[in-house]
Scaffold this active site. Sequence first.
Site, short mmCIF file in Angstrom:
data_model
loop_
_atom_site.label_atom_id
_atom_site.label_comp_id
_atom_site.label_asym_id
_atom_site.label_seq_id
_atom_site.Cartn_x
_atom_site.Cartn_y
_atom_site.Cartn_z
N ILE A 1 4.43 7.66 10.04
CA ILE A 1 4.65 7.32 11.51
C ILE A 1 5.80 6.06 11.78
CG2 ILE A 1 2.80 8.47 12.46
CD1 ILE A 1 1.99 5.74 13.22
N PHE A 2 6.02 5.27 10.70
CA PHE A 2 7.05 4.29 10.86
C PHE A 2 7.26 3.66 9.35
CE2 PHE A 2 7.79 -0.36 10.83
CZ PHE A 2 9.23 -0.09 11.66
N ARG B 1 -7.51 7.77 10.52
CA ARG B 1 -7.37 6.36 10.25
C ARG B 1 -5.78 5.78 10.13
NH1 ARG B 1 -11.89 6.15 10.91
NH2 ARG B 1 -13.45 6.08 9.37
N GLU C 1 17.81 -17.71 3.94
CA GLU C 1 18.39 -17.83 5.04
C GLU C 1 17.72 -17.25 6.06
OE1 GLU C 1 22.38 -15.36 7.01
OE2 GLU C 1 22.34 -15.72 4.82
N PRO D 1 -8.72 -5.47 5.36
CA PRO D 1 -8.91 -4.21 4.86
C PRO D 1 -9.29 -3.07 5.71
CG PRO D 1 -10.39 -5.69 4.38
CD PRO D 1 -9.71 -6.70 5.04
N GLU E 1 -2.18 -4.76 2.62
CA GLU E 1 -1.76 -5.95 1.95
C GLU E 1 -2.62 -6.67 1.29
OE1 GLU E 1 0.28 -10.08 3.45
OE2 GLU E 1 -0.79 -8.80 4.76
#
Length: 177
Positions: free
Chosen positions: A13-14, A36, A137, A113, A118
Amino acid sequence: MDFIEKTISSKPIFDGKVIHVRVEDVELPDGRIAKRELISHGGGVGMISVNDKKEVLMVSQYRIAAKSMMLEIPAGKLEFGEDPLECGKRELIEETGYKANKIVHLGEYYATPGYCEEKLNLYLATDLEWVGQHLDEGEFLNVETYKLDDLYEMVMNNEIHDAKTAIAILKAKMIIG
């Protein structure tokens, strides 16, 4: 009882630079279907760096999600497939200007989780050598040193709000004393 959820379908979805979001239909252990929402993220690395005086190099920077300045160990985002140790070494130099001649892996942890993939690798860096800071930067942070004992007390008093930093401080305290 086996509590594994089996993915039936997955819909992106993204797709961003840092995260990818998808919705999955999963079969629950009792046979029902549930949705989920999951975030894919390449992961991160944190380096708790302790000098011979038991001082820790910390960075403070503004974090938009927390809407505040956060006191953290030097850390960085892994690119998908990047070696965590190499990322950690690079981030330590970039953010603090110090290279570690000794590094110990402290473990791998999931950030959240329940919905995010991640994983964070944490390392203890010692035998530090100044080589020069090279901030990315658009990166703005302050580098400060704190006594390890003081940071431990800050964790215990809920004054450190970053989870990776708290874990790293607790583990370093157990190893170094």
